[in-house]
Motif scaffolding. Structure first.
Motif, PDB file in Angstrom:
ATOM      1  N   UNK A 167       0.817  -1.221   0.000  1.00  0.00           N
ATOM      2  CA  UNK A 167       0.000   0.000   0.000  1.00  0.00           C
ATOM      3  C   UNK A 167       0.846   1.265   0.000  1.00  0.00           C
ATOM      4  N   UNK A 168       2.009   1.222   0.621  1.00  0.00           N
ATOM      5  CA  UNK A 168       2.826   2.436   0.786  1.00  0.00           C
ATOM      6  C   UNK A 168       3.679   2.679  -0.451  1.00  0.00           C
ATOM      7  N   UNK A 169       3.018   2.984  -1.554  1.00  0.00           N
ATOM      8  CA  UNK A 169       3.714   3.265  -2.813  1.00  0.00           C
ATOM      9  C   UNK A 169       3.151   4.534  -3.435  1.00  0.00           C
ATOM     10  N   UNK A 170       3.040   5.578  -2.619  1.00  0.00           N
ATOM     11  CA  UNK A 170       2.580   6.866  -3.127  1.00  0.00           C
ATOM     12  C   UNK A 170       3.524   7.944  -2.614  1.00  0.00           C
ATOM     13  N   UNK A 171       3.022   9.146  -2.374  1.00  0.00           N
ATOM     14  CA  UNK A 171       3.893  10.239  -1.946  1.00  0.00           C
ATOM     15  C   UNK A 171       4.074  10.313  -0.438  1.00  0.00           C
ATOM     16  N   UNK A 193       5.232   0.889  10.817  1.00  0.00           N
ATOM     17  CA  UNK A 193       6.458   1.674  11.021  1.00  0.00           C
ATOM     18  C   UNK A 193       7.574   1.343  10.034  1.00  0.00           C
ATOM     19  N   UNK A 194       7.827   0.067   9.694  1.00  0.00           N
ATOM     20  CA  UNK A 194       8.901  -0.199   8.719  1.00  0.00           C
ATOM     21  C   UNK A 194       8.589   0.300   7.310  1.00  0.00           C
ATOM     22  N   UNK A 195       7.309   0.623   7.021  1.00  0.00           N
ATOM     23  CA  UNK A 195       6.905   0.994   5.664  1.00  0.00           C
ATOM     24  C   UNK A 195       6.412   2.434   5.565  1.00  0.00           C
ATOM     25  N   UNK A 196       6.340   3.117   6.687  1.00  0.00           N
ATOM     26  CA  UNK A 196       5.782   4.469   6.686  1.00  0.00           C
ATOM     27  C   UNK A 196       6.556   5.397   5.757  1.00  0.00           C
ATOM     28  N   UNK A 197       7.871   5.264   5.728  1.00  0.00           N
ATOM     29  CA  UNK A 197       8.708   6.134   4.903  1.00  0.00           C
ATOM     30  C   UNK A 197       9.210   5.417   3.650  1.00  0.00           C
ATOM     31  N   UNK A 198       8.556   4.333   3.272  1.00  0.00           N
ATOM     32  CA  UNK A 198       9.006   3.556   2.120  1.00  0.00           C
ATOM     33  C   UNK A 198       8.959   4.369   0.830  1.00  0.00           C
ATOM     34  N   UNK A 199       7.938   5.213   0.683  1.00  0.00           N
ATOM     35  CA  UNK A 199       7.768   6.022  -0.521  1.00  0.00           C
ATOM     36  C   UNK A 199       7.385   7.435  -0.109  1.00  0.00           C
ATOM     37  N   UNK A 200       8.189   8.424  -0.523  1.00  0.00           N
ATOM     38  CA  UNK A 200       7.995   9.795  -0.061  1.00  0.00           C
ATOM     39  C   UNK A 200       8.190  10.789  -1.192  1.00  0.00           C
ATOM     40  N   UNK A 201       7.412  11.862  -1.152  1.00  0.00           N
ATOM     41  CA  UNK A 201       7.605  12.995  -2.052  1.00  0.00           C
ATOM     42  C   UNK A 201       7.866  14.236  -1.212  1.00  0.00           C
ATOM     43  N   UNK A 202       8.975  14.899  -1.484  1.00  0.00           N
ATOM     44  CA  UNK A 202       9.372  16.112  -0.771  1.00  0.00           C
ATOM     45  C   UNK A 202       9.364  17.247  -1.785  1.00  0.00           C
ATOM     46  N   UNK A 214      15.652   4.387  14.074  1.00  0.00           N
ATOM     47  CA  UNK A 214      16.497   3.213  13.916  1.00  0.00           C
ATOM     48  C   UNK A 214      16.520   2.807  12.443  1.00  0.00           C
ATOM     49  N   UNK A 215      17.560   2.095  12.059  1.00  0.00           N
ATOM     50  CA  UNK A 215      17.766   1.755  10.655  1.00  0.00           C
ATOM     51  C   UNK A 215      16.568   1.055  10.041  1.00  0.00           C
ATOM     52  N   UNK A 216      15.949   0.134  10.769  1.00  0.00           N
ATOM     53  CA  UNK A 216      14.845  -0.640  10.200  1.00  0.00           C
ATOM     54  C   UNK A 216      13.595   0.200   9.954  1.00  0.00           C
ATOM     55  N   UNK A 217      13.543   1.413  10.506  1.00  0.00           N
ATOM     56  CA  UNK A 217      12.365   2.259  10.337  1.00  0.00           C
ATOM     57  C   UNK A 217      12.591   3.399   9.345  1.00  0.00           C
ATOM     58  N   UNK A 218      13.717   3.422   8.668  1.00  0.00           N
ATOM     59  CA  UNK A 218      13.961   4.453   7.648  1.00  0.00           C
ATOM     60  C   UNK A 218      14.396   3.807   6.332  1.00  0.00           C
ATOM     61  N   UNK A 219      13.644   2.777   5.949  1.00  0.00           N
ATOM     62  CA  UNK A 219      13.909   2.074   4.697  1.00  0.00           C
ATOM     63  C   UNK A 219      13.166   2.763   3.550  1.00  0.00           C
ATOM     64  N   UNK A 220      13.707   3.869   3.086  1.00  0.00           N
ATOM     65  CA  UNK A 220      13.104   4.614   1.983  1.00  0.00           C
ATOM     66  C   UNK A 220      13.529   3.964   0.669  1.00  0.00           C
ATOM     67  N   UNK A 221      12.559   3.477  -0.087  1.00  0.00           N
ATOM     68  CA  UNK A 221      12.845   2.826  -1.370  1.00  0.00           C
ATOM     69  C   UNK A 221      12.572   3.746  -2.551  1.00  0.00           C
ATOM     70  N   UNK A 244       6.785   4.124  -9.442  1.00  0.00           N
ATOM     71  CA  UNK A 244       6.631   3.496  -8.129  1.00  0.00           C
ATOM     72  C   UNK A 244       5.468   2.514  -8.147  1.00  0.00           C
ATOM     73  N   UNK A 245       4.445   2.855  -8.922  1.00  0.00           N
ATOM     74  CA  UNK A 245       3.253   2.014  -9.028  1.00  0.00           C
ATOM     75  C   UNK A 245       3.446   0.855 -10.001  1.00  0.00           C
ATOM     76  N   UNK A 246       4.629   0.761 -10.614  1.00  0.00           N
ATOM     77  CA  UNK A 246       4.903  -0.336 -11.532  1.00  0.00           C
ATOM     78  C   UNK A 246       4.501  -0.086 -12.967  1.00  0.00           C
ATOM     79  N   UNK A 247       4.100   1.155 -13.291  1.00  0.00           N
ATOM     80  CA  UNK A 247       3.714   1.484 -14.662  1.00  0.00           C
ATOM     81  C   UNK A 247       4.907   2.024 -15.447  1.00  0.00           C
ATOM     82  N   UNK A 248       4.674   2.364 -16.724  1.00  0.00           N
ATOM     83  CA  UNK A 248       5.769   2.735 -17.614  1.00  0.00           C
ATOM     84  C   UNK A 248       6.404   4.076 -17.266  1.00  0.00           C
ATOM     85  N   UNK A 249       5.610   5.030 -16.806  1.00  0.00           N
ATOM     86  CA  UNK A 249       6.167   6.350 -16.541  1.00  0.00           C
ATOM     87  C   UNK A 249       6.692   6.977 -17.819  1.00  0.00           C
TER      88      UNK A 249
END
Length: 353
Positions: free
Chosen positions: A17-21, A40-49, A66-73, A344-349
């Protein structure tokens, strides 16, 4: 219902679900205490600044985790100049349409924070203090106190603008370094007073697989950045590169730079104005680049036709190569953010696969 499913299932749901801004991660963390912990491990997975201050805020926030809670992909960054950014008290339609990734911490519906976490007001105060402290350390005036009319001397004006750039740039590099072990797709729409070399903007990003980069500068006295240094292998795992704006000027030609910068690159999208006629018959790009998308053929290459463009890019190699000519990508940060969200959503972009 959340008690009927094991945490492992909910963790998979949150990850998908966490694949937006960043809105979904924040919303899930506010559902309940249990969802707050699971997400918590996915809250910052996808971010727009989308603002300079948000870069400072996000870097400050992640530095506490902690490292496990800032896994920004997945990360999108739009950076207007710090002095030209819109303050929190001002109304600006452009920012209102883009904002939505809050950097505040989770709170319950009554505004109180979960145990062990800061309230929204506390974190906002902390971020403001952090920004002010960084500016004081640099001898930099606050954005509210800058009067450009008073900076009549060009050297003074340049100095203050460069200081503003420096504050944001250091925070941006620290942010990227902190999330580099997990960062996969990055889109950067960066504006600075003076142009920046790639190694000035980016640290080494070892697992980054896709980069969208638009750089521009606002000084009338500057030209594209020039250096006698060769490229650095900043993106060893990069497969797809979409570039716009200016290029670094180096002793090695563009294709050779790509070979060092991103040795496993397979897809490249670039504006036609970056293609130049060459006297050598060797291809412009490394042989591992299989797909090239050219945005708008420049005037000096119109007469060359598709075959001439192919020879310029690939040389005589016709094995499994693909070349497309398309309209230019709009320069607006909104469009770059939209294309990033599609990827991020898996489309062509911006790609045509």
């Amino acid at each position: 219902m959340d008690r009927e499913l094991p945490p492992e299932i909910w963790m998979q749901v949150h990850e998908l679900a966490c694949t937006d801004d960043g809105r979904t991660g924040r919303s899930l963390s506010l559902v309940s205490r249990r969802f707050n912990e699971i997400s918590r491990p996915y809250k910052y997975q996808s971010l727009a600044v989308v603002r300079s201050k948000q870069i400072l805020a996000l870097e400050s926030r992640l530095s506490q985790l902690q490292t496990e809670f800032k896994q920004v992909r997945f990360l999108f960054v739009h950076c207007p100049h710090l002095f030209l950014d819109v303050s929190d008290d001002e109304s600006d339609d452009e920012y209102q349409t883009m904002e939505g990734t809050d950097m505040e911490e989770d709170s319950t519906s009554d505004g109180t924070s979960y145990e062990g976490e800061m309230s929204i007001d506390e974190e906002e105060a902390m971020l403001d203090e952090a920004v002010d402290l960084m500016k004081l350390q640099e001898g930099l005036p606050s954005t509210a106190s800058v009067n450009l009319d008073e900076l009549s001397e060009p050297s003074i004006f340049h100095k203050e603008m460069n200081k503003g750039d420096g504050v944001v740039l250091r925070s941006f590099r620290a942010l990227l370094a902190a999330i580099s072990p997990s960062l996969k797709i990055l889109s950067v729409h960066w504006s600075s007073f003076e142009p920046l070399l790639l190694e000035e903007l980016f640290p080494v990003l070892p697992v980054l697989s896709e980069l969208h980069l638009r750089r521009n500068f606002t000084s009338d006295d500057e030209v594209e950045p020039e250096t006698e240094d060769f490229c650095l292998p900043l993106f060893p795992a990069l497969r797809r590169l979409h570039i716009s704006g200016y290029l670094d000027q180096r002793p090695m030609h563009f294709g050779a730079c790509l070979g060092v910068l991103s040795p496993v690159l397979t897809h490249l999208r670039l504006p036609g104005y970056h293609l130049h006629l060459r006297t050598t018959t060797s291809p412009l790009l490394p042989s591992n680049v299989m797909t090239v998308i050219v945005e708008q053929i420049p005037f000096h290459l119109v007469n060359a036709g598709q075959e001439g463009l192919w020879q310029l890019v690939f040389g005589s190699d016709t094995t499994s190569k693909e070349l497309y000519v398309v309209p230019r990508t709009p320069d607006s940060p909104e469009e770059w953010k939209r294309l990033w969200l599609e990827r991020v959503d898996g489309r062509d972009g911006c790609w045509l696969d």
